[in-house]
Design a protein around this motif. Structure first.
Motif, PDB file in Angstrom:
ATOM      1  N   VAL A   1       0.815  -1.139   0.070  1.00  0.00           N
ATOM      2  CA  VAL A   1       0.184   0.067   0.131  1.00  0.00           C
ATOM      3  C   VAL A   1       1.025   1.068   0.240  1.00  0.00           C
ATOM      4  O   VAL A   1       1.563   1.468   0.850  1.00  0.00           O
ATOM      5  CB  VAL A   1      -0.834   0.187   1.014  1.00  0.00           C
ATOM      6  CG1 VAL A   1      -1.776   1.163   1.251  1.00  0.00           C
ATOM      7  CG2 VAL A   1      -1.815  -1.200   1.393  1.00  0.00           C
ATOM      8  N   GLU A   2       0.811   1.895  -1.266  1.00  0.00           N
ATOM      9  CA  GLU A   2       1.724   3.130  -1.324  1.00  0.00           C
ATOM     10  C   GLU A   2       0.914   4.228  -0.177  1.00  0.00           C
ATOM     11  O   GLU A   2      -0.070   4.656  -0.175  1.00  0.00           O
ATOM     12  CB  GLU A   2       1.688   3.685  -2.681  1.00  0.00           C
ATOM     13  CG  GLU A   2       2.562   4.912  -2.687  1.00  0.00           C
ATOM     14  CD  GLU A   2       2.830   5.361  -4.261  1.00  0.00           C
ATOM     15  OE1 GLU A   2       3.607   6.395  -4.386  1.00  0.00           O
ATOM     16  OE2 GLU A   2       1.953   4.976  -5.091  1.00  0.00           O
ATOM     17  N   HIS A   3       2.048   4.701   0.693  1.00  0.00           N
ATOM     18  CA  HIS A   3       1.488   5.665   1.580  1.00  0.00           C
ATOM     19  C   HIS A   3       2.696   6.777   1.685  1.00  0.00           C
ATOM     20  O   HIS A   3       3.826   6.554   2.042  1.00  0.00           O
ATOM     21  CB  HIS A   3       1.336   5.103   2.875  1.00  0.00           C
ATOM     22  CG  HIS A   3       0.552   6.015   3.981  1.00  0.00           C
ATOM     23  ND1 HIS A   3      -0.738   6.236   3.800  1.00  0.00           N
ATOM     24  CD2 HIS A   3       0.986   6.609   4.955  1.00  0.00           C
ATOM     25  CE1 HIS A   3      -1.052   7.188   4.938  1.00  0.00           C
ATOM     26  NE2 HIS A   3      -0.034   7.047   5.537  1.00  0.00           N
ATOM     27  N   HIS A   4       2.375   7.986   1.360  1.00  0.00           N
ATOM     28  CA  HIS A   4       3.309   9.021   1.481  1.00  0.00           C
ATOM     29  C   HIS A   4       3.555   9.998   2.796  1.00  0.00           C
ATOM     30  O   HIS A   4       4.722  10.323   2.999  1.00  0.00           O
ATOM     31  CB  HIS A   4       2.984  10.179   0.558  1.00  0.00           C
ATOM     32  CG  HIS A   4       2.889   9.569  -1.009  1.00  0.00           C
ATOM     33  ND1 HIS A   4       2.027  10.210  -1.717  1.00  0.00           N
ATOM     34  CD2 HIS A   4       3.760   8.760  -1.587  1.00  0.00           C
ATOM     35  CE1 HIS A   4       2.209   9.766  -2.956  1.00  0.00           C
ATOM     36  NE2 HIS A   4       2.824   8.450  -2.934  1.00  0.00           N
ATOM     37  N   ALA A   5       2.530   9.842   3.657  1.00  0.00           N
ATOM     38  CA  ALA A   5       2.751  10.564   4.864  1.00  0.00           C
ATOM     39  C   ALA A   5       3.697   9.961   5.731  1.00  0.00           C
ATOM     40  O   ALA A   5       3.849   8.347   5.568  1.00  0.00           O
ATOM     41  CB  ALA A   5       1.466  10.650   5.513  1.00  0.00           C
ATOM     42  N   PRO A   6       4.264  10.177   6.712  1.00  0.00           N
ATOM     43  CA  PRO A   6       5.317   9.502   7.765  1.00  0.00           C
ATOM     44  C   PRO A   6       4.499   8.218   8.155  1.00  0.00           C
ATOM     45  O   PRO A   6       3.311   8.202   8.620  1.00  0.00           O
ATOM     46  CB  PRO A   6       5.414  10.352   8.983  1.00  0.00           C
ATOM     47  CG  PRO A   6       5.302  11.715   8.430  1.00  0.00           C
ATOM     48  CD  PRO A   6       4.022  11.749   7.171  1.00  0.00           C
TER      49      PRO A   6
ATOM     50  N   ILE B   1       4.510   1.124   1.383  1.00  0.00           N
ATOM     51  CA  ILE B   1       5.528   1.430   0.407  1.00  0.00           C
ATOM     52  C   ILE B   1       5.608   2.790  -0.061  1.00  0.00           C
ATOM     53  O   ILE B   1       4.423   3.452  -0.108  1.00  0.00           O
ATOM     54  CB  ILE B   1       5.454   0.427  -0.893  1.00  0.00           C
ATOM     55  CG1 ILE B   1       4.210   0.838  -1.566  1.00  0.00           C
ATOM     56  CG2 ILE B   1       5.570  -0.949  -0.530  1.00  0.00           C
ATOM     57  CD1 ILE B   1       4.359  -0.050  -2.941  1.00  0.00           C
ATOM     58  N   ARG B   2       6.706   3.269  -0.696  1.00  0.00           N
ATOM     59  CA  ARG B   2       6.897   4.587  -1.244  1.00  0.00           C
ATOM     60  C   ARG B   2       8.169   4.673  -1.894  1.00  0.00           C
ATOM     61  O   ARG B   2       8.946   4.087  -1.793  1.00  0.00           O
ATOM     62  CB  ARG B   2       7.061   5.548  -0.111  1.00  0.00           C
ATOM     63  CG  ARG B   2       8.225   5.657   0.796  1.00  0.00           C
ATOM     64  CD  ARG B   2       8.497   6.504   1.792  1.00  0.00           C
ATOM     65  NE  ARG B   2       9.510   6.190   2.743  1.00  0.00           N
ATOM     66  CZ  ARG B   2       9.414   6.422   4.087  1.00  0.00           C
ATOM     67  NH1 ARG B   2       8.568   7.104   4.655  1.00  0.00           N
ATOM     68  NH2 ARG B   2      10.853   6.309   4.682  1.00  0.00           N
ATOM     69  N   ARG B   3       8.221   5.504  -3.042  1.00  0.00           N
ATOM     70  CA  ARG B   3       9.458   5.543  -3.784  1.00  0.00           C
ATOM     71  C   ARG B   3      10.316   6.511  -2.968  1.00  0.00           C
ATOM     72  O   ARG B   3      10.049   7.304  -2.170  1.00  0.00           O
ATOM     73  CB  ARG B   3       9.079   6.410  -5.133  1.00  0.00           C
ATOM     74  CG  ARG B   3       8.304   5.841  -6.073  1.00  0.00           C
ATOM     75  CD  ARG B   3       8.713   4.508  -6.595  1.00  0.00           C
ATOM     76  NE  ARG B   3       7.838   4.013  -7.898  1.00  0.00           N
ATOM     77  CZ  ARG B   3       8.182   2.803  -8.300  1.00  0.00           C
ATOM     78  NH1 ARG B   3       9.090   2.215  -8.032  1.00  0.00           N
ATOM     79  NH2 ARG B   3       7.197   2.448  -9.173  1.00  0.00           N
ATOM     80  N   HIS B   4      11.496   6.206  -3.181  1.00  0.00           N
ATOM     81  CA  HIS B   4      12.672   6.761  -2.465  1.00  0.00           C
ATOM     82  C   HIS B   4      12.727   8.486  -2.845  1.00  0.00           C
ATOM     83  O   HIS B   4      12.336   8.558  -4.113  1.00  0.00           O
ATOM     84  CB  HIS B   4      14.175   6.487  -3.064  1.00  0.00           C
ATOM     85  CG  HIS B   4      15.114   6.936  -2.199  1.00  0.00           C
ATOM     86  ND1 HIS B   4      15.511   6.891  -1.097  1.00  0.00           N
ATOM     87  CD2 HIS B   4      16.138   8.005  -2.569  1.00  0.00           C
ATOM     88  CE1 HIS B   4      16.508   7.661  -0.582  1.00  0.00           C
ATOM     89  NE2 HIS B   4      16.628   8.286  -1.484  1.00  0.00           N
ATOM     90  N   GLY B   5      12.821   9.365  -1.997  1.00  0.00           N
ATOM     91  CA  GLY B   5      12.828  10.584  -2.082  1.00  0.00           C
ATOM     92  C   GLY B   5      11.440  11.187  -1.472  1.00  0.00           C
ATOM     93  O   GLY B   5      10.446  10.487  -1.298  1.00  0.00           O
ATOM     94  N   ARG B   6      11.652  12.177  -1.329  1.00  0.00           N
ATOM     95  CA  ARG B   6      10.470  13.143  -0.687  1.00  0.00           C
ATOM     96  C   ARG B   6       9.534  13.370  -1.596  1.00  0.00           C
ATOM     97  O   ARG B   6       9.702  13.940  -2.765  1.00  0.00           O
ATOM     98  CB  ARG B   6      10.665  14.274   0.065  1.00  0.00           C
ATOM     99  CG  ARG B   6      11.650  14.118   1.302  1.00  0.00           C
ATOM    100  CD  ARG B   6      11.631  15.420   2.130  1.00  0.00           C
ATOM    101  NE  ARG B   6      12.569  15.260   3.216  1.00  0.00           N
ATOM    102  CZ  ARG B   6      12.294  14.723   4.548  1.00  0.00           C
ATOM    103  NH1 ARG B   6      10.752  14.332   4.724  1.00  0.00           N
ATOM    104  NH2 ARG B   6      12.918  14.556   5.683  1.00  0.00           N
TER     105      ARG B   6
END
Length: 298
Positions: free
Chosen positions: A32-37, A70-75
């Motif tokens: 599950v892609e999740h961008h928040a901390p 999951i998330r891609r590397h980088g902000r």
């Protein structure tokens, strides 16, 4: 005087902790892609719509699937548009399956829950997951993120940072799924070399923690055969026999045709002395070790 800060991966390297036989069991993964901390406990700690959150959790539990954020590397901005979800299935035949989708509203994750009951699609390349879960363990961030950066520069479409995969002291940890292969003790350079070889069909032993469809003693046996007889494809060696008498195991590992050579690997399991095994957990624990005592041609 300030006490020196403890880093579990540094301590594990100083002790020479063995990698083989340390991969957690698993055949299905939900991403599950999740961008928040990320919360320290990953998906369990997310403040999602309760009904959908429980639906996905129960569907995953029913098939013993592990949910990883999951998330891609980088902000990236937390509201950076649609996010991905995926379900990955291991199959011993090598015909691994995946199902991918996107979600914008939390209710959309019901599609991921439904996908757990579907057969999945063939033909996708493997997913390279790098544990970079700093809130769970400091070493996962300190060692995982440089490895994730190097891997993402080399294979931007395949690589994701992920939440806790197990074995913090072996950071940087890389899980290739749905192949079900754990690697550990990596850095930026070695992670690229290991994944490059893996994608070329050559699993090497030095950084191998194990195959997730095997129990720890079997993982150690396959790693021992790979170490002695050279790298091989993920499904080239199979476990064709396992017997156990107390701490003693006899594992038969059979190689690929046309020769299909069989190797009998004797292993003794025992507990290591108790140590602190994670950065954030001061309690000590005694890890199980699987020592290879002999390898014979069957």
């Amino acid at each position: 005087m300030t006490a020196e800060r403890f880093f579990c991966a540094d301590a594990a390297r100083a002790r020479g902790d063995a990698l083989p036989g340390t991969a957690p069991y698993g055949l299905v993964w939900v991403l599950v892609e999740h961008h928040a901390p990320w919360p320290a406990n990953g998906y369990d700690g997310l403040a999602l719509e309760p009904v959908t959150k429980s639906l996905l959790y129960e569907a995953a539990r029913a098939v013993r699937a592990r949910i990883l954020l999951i998330r891609r590397h980088g902000r990236r901005p937390e509201d950076a548009g649609p996010r991905c979800w995926a379900v990955l299935w291991f199959d011993a035949t090598g015909a691994h399956r995946q199902r991918w989708g996107t979600w914008e509203r939390e209710e959309d994750l019901a599609l991921a829950a439904a996908a757990l009951g579907a057969p999945g699609d063939l033909g996708h390349p493997p997913v390279v997951l790098v544990c970079a879960h700093g809130r769970h363990d400091t070493c996962c961030a300190l060692r995982g993120r440089p490895a994730a950066r190097a891997l993402a520069e080399r294979w931007p479409g395949l690589v994701w940072e992920c939440t806790h995969v197990g074995g913090d002291r072996f950071a940087a940890n890389v899980l290739v799924a749905p192949d079900g292969v754990y690697y550990g003790g990596l850095d930026a350079a070695s992670s690229v070399a290991v994944v490059e070889q893996h994608l070329a069909g050559r699993v090497h032993a030095p950084h191998l923690r194990g195959y997730t469809d095997l129990v720890p003693a079997q993982q150690a046996a396959v790693a021992a055969v790979l170490a002695r007889y050279g790298p091989a494809g993920r499904h080239d060696y199979t476990v064709t026999g396992t017997t156990r008498s107390g701490p003693h195991w006899l594992i038969r590992v059979t190689g690929p045709p046309p020769h299909a050579t069989a190797y009998d690997v004797e292993i003794t399991a025992h507990r290591a002395p108790p140590h602190q095994l994670t950065c954030n957990g001061p309690a000590t624990s005694a890890a199980m070790l699987h020592e290879v005592t002999s390898i014979r041609t069957g």
